[in-house]
Write an enzyme that holds these catalytic residues in place. Structure first.
Site, PDB file in Angstrom:
ATOM      1  N   HIS A  22      43.142  57.362  23.024  1.00 10.72           N
ATOM      2  CA  HIS A  22      44.536  57.246  23.282  1.00 10.72           C
ATOM      3  C   HIS A  22      44.646  56.693  24.713  1.00 10.72           C
ATOM      4  CE1 HIS A  22      48.817  58.001  21.838  1.00 10.72           C
ATOM      5  NE2 HIS A  22      48.848  58.251  23.059  1.00 10.72           N
ATOM      6  N   LYS A 167      55.993  53.659  19.374  1.00 12.89           N
ATOM      7  CA  LYS A 167      55.994  53.250  20.695  1.00 12.89           C
ATOM      8  C   LYS A 167      54.377  52.580  20.956  1.00 12.89           C
ATOM      9  CE  LYS A 167      55.643  56.285  24.576  1.00 12.89           C
ATOM     10  NZ  LYS A 167      56.667  57.303  25.632  1.00 12.89           N
ATOM     11  N   LYS A 169      51.703  51.235  23.791  1.00 17.90           N
ATOM     12  CA  LYS A 169      51.456  51.499  25.120  1.00 17.90           C
ATOM     13  C   LYS A 169      51.003  50.233  25.580  1.00 17.90           C
ATOM     14  CE  LYS A 169      51.891  55.900  26.366  1.00 17.90           C
ATOM     15  NZ  LYS A 169      52.979  56.218  27.231  1.00 17.90           N
ATOM     16  N   ASP A 198      56.023  51.177  25.896  1.00 18.85           N
ATOM     17  CA  ASP A 198      56.080  52.045  27.148  1.00 18.85           C
ATOM     18  C   ASP A 198      54.866  51.160  28.234  1.00 18.85           C
ATOM     19  OD1 ASP A 198      55.952  53.936  29.263  1.00 18.85           O
ATOM     20  OD2 ASP A 198      55.270  55.653  28.019  1.00 18.85           O
ATOM     21  N   GLU A 224      60.149  51.284  27.912  1.00 17.70           N
ATOM     22  CA  GLU A 224      60.131  52.374  28.878  1.00 17.70           C
ATOM     23  C   GLU A 224      59.325  52.261  30.135  1.00 17.70           C
ATOM     24  OE1 GLU A 224      58.622  55.687  26.535  1.00 17.70           O
ATOM     25  OE2 GLU A 224      58.138  56.824  28.197  1.00 17.70           O
ATOM     26  N   ASP A 249      61.289  56.985  32.604  1.00 13.64           N
ATOM     27  CA  ASP A 249      60.461  58.046  32.282  1.00 13.64           C
ATOM     28  C   ASP A 249      59.743  58.746  33.321  1.00 13.64           C
ATOM     29  OD1 ASP A 249      58.720  59.848  31.039  1.00 13.64           O
ATOM     30  OD2 ASP A 249      57.208  58.537  30.338  1.00 13.64           O
ATOM     31  N   LYS A 273      61.811  65.293  29.647  1.00 15.58           N
ATOM     32  CA  LYS A 273      60.335  66.038  29.251  1.00 15.58           C
ATOM     33  C   LYS A 273      60.791  67.536  29.894  1.00 15.58           C
ATOM     34  CE  LYS A 273      57.535  61.912  29.030  1.00 15.58           C
ATOM     35  NZ  LYS A 273      56.487  61.214  29.308  1.00 15.58           N
ATOM     36  N   GLU A 327      59.612  61.777  20.652  1.00 14.32           N
ATOM     37  CA  GLU A 327      58.201  61.394  20.342  1.00 14.32           C
ATOM     38  C   GLU A 327      57.428  63.013  20.582  1.00 14.32           C
ATOM     39  OE1 GLU A 327      57.303  58.981  23.628  1.00 14.32           O
ATOM     40  OE2 GLU A 327      57.345  60.768  25.075  1.00 14.32           O
TER      41      GLU A 327
END
Ligand code: MUC
Ligand code: MG
Length: 373
Positions: A22, A167, A169, A198, A224, A249, A273, A327
């Site tokens: 990831h 989303k 990255k 993001d 983001e 974020d 979060k 998410e």
């Protein structure tokens, strides 16, 4: 009736494999490390919590190892012997002597809520005032690092009716390459999906001003954290000129940050979060600040496993509005779970458990197998 006391607090580090690498701007995950908290009480009830970050110390100021050390050496002595059913008093006791450490605080607050919910026969969402929705729509992050693979993955998710918000990255490569990658994915998915990005703080203000324009032209719905977390003014200027809403974020590392960002008009959307605010109750304080300031809400994740994900889900289920959805897909990025029953995802949603507490039961064998020794 004598009130039950906290007897012990145990923190376990658990390493779990991910389904694929990831890739984020600051780190590529090959696995995920959870810190699982077990809070045992004198009435025989156990509360469970989780503190999970991304990439050791590359994302935030707490690592799994520091979280465990601080729980063992600072939080546990403060909590043992205290009334288990008074969450306000327990968290106040911690807040008086522990600065920061919101990830560790989140795990403890979660465990206290789980225990109290079990004790009273109430799910955590009900303990927090009551759910106003039974499920939460969940975005998926495409982060394999390969445009073709990402498009195939998105198509699979749409076919399975698991996700229709994606989303992406970006930020690790040249902006032009990143934007071409995003545009190709949006073109392939068209109106069937919402595509968001993001940037994880990777752009300067100048790059972000142009980048947001180009992402808008490509059909992106949300951008983001394009700029560094500490520069609230830059974020406000980028946000004011961006044709696409900008979401904060990393800029939020506490409830106080949420207030400062709201006051500075730095972003029209906040990622919520539990780990960055200090727990499921703490994150709701940020949510209420945002609500009062007319800021949109998004239910964010630190890619927690099932315990942390469901803790966040219980909190988010109580919010009047969650217009950017969530998410909360962390458990789906892992090949293994440590629960007897895994969270239920169906029809693009994560369903909120209705059993008392978080509604989770640890699988002792799996926990022992995957815990770090
Ligand atoms: C982040 O910065 O938002 C959330 C989803 C994901 O893929 O990474 C995290 C961290
Ligand atoms: Mg982010």
């Amino acid at each position: 009736m004598t009130s039950p006391l906290i007897e012990s607090l145990e923190a376990l580090i658990v390493d779990l494999p991910t389904i694929r690498p990831h890739k984020l701007a600051m780190h590529t995950m090959q696995n995920q490390t959870l810190v699982i908290v077990r809070l045992r009480c004198s009435d025989g009830i156990e509360g469970v919590g989780e503190a999970t970050t991304i990439g050791g110390l590359s994302y935030a100021g707490e690592s799994p190892e520091s979280i465990k050390t601080n729980l063992d050496n600072y939080f546990a002595p403060l909590l043992v012997g205290q009334p288990a059913g008074n969450i306000n008093a327990a968290m106040l006791r911690i807040d008086r002597v522990v600065r920061g450490n919101t990830f560790a605080k989140s795990a403890v607050e979660t465990a206290l809520l789980d225990a109290q919910g079990k004790r009273l026969g109430l799910p955590v969402a009900e303990l927090l005032g009551g759910r106003v929705r039974d499920g939460l729509e969940v975005a998926w992050t495409l982060a394999s690092g390969d445009t073709g693979k990402d498009i195939d993955e998105a198509e699979r998710m749409l076919d399975l009716r698991r996700h229709r918000i994606f989303k992406l990255k970006i930020g690790a490569q040249e902006p032009a390459r990143d934007i071409a990658h995003v545009a190709a994915i949006k073109k392939a998915l068209g109106d069937r999906a919402s595509v968001r990005v993001d940037v994880n703080q990777a752009w300067s203000e100048a790059v972000a001003l142009r980048g947001c324009q180009l992402l808008g032209d490509a059909g992106v719905d949300l951008i983001e954290q394009p700029t560094p977390r500490h520069d609230r003014q830059a974020q406000a200027r980028v946000s004011a000129r961006s044709p696409v809403p900008v979401m904060a974020d990393e800029a939020i590392e506490s409830v106080e940050d949420s207030f400062a960002l709201a006051r500075a008009g730095s972003a029209p959307v906040f990622a919520l979060k539990i780990a960055k605010n200090g727990g499921p109750r703490a994150v709701l304080r940020s949510a209420y600040i945002a609500e009062a300031a007319g800021i949109g809400l998004y239910g964010g994740t630190m890619l927690e496993g099932s315990v942390g994900t469901l803790a966040a889900a219980h909190a988010f289920a109580t919010l009047a509005r969650l217009e950017w959805h969530t998410e909360l897909f962390g458990p789906l990025l892992l090949t293994e779970d440590i629960l007897v029953e895994v969270p239920l995802y169906r029809d693009f949603q994560l369903m909120i458990p209705t059993d008392p507490g978080l509604g989770v039961v640890l699988d002792e064998e799996r926990l022992q197998h995957f815990r770090r020794r």
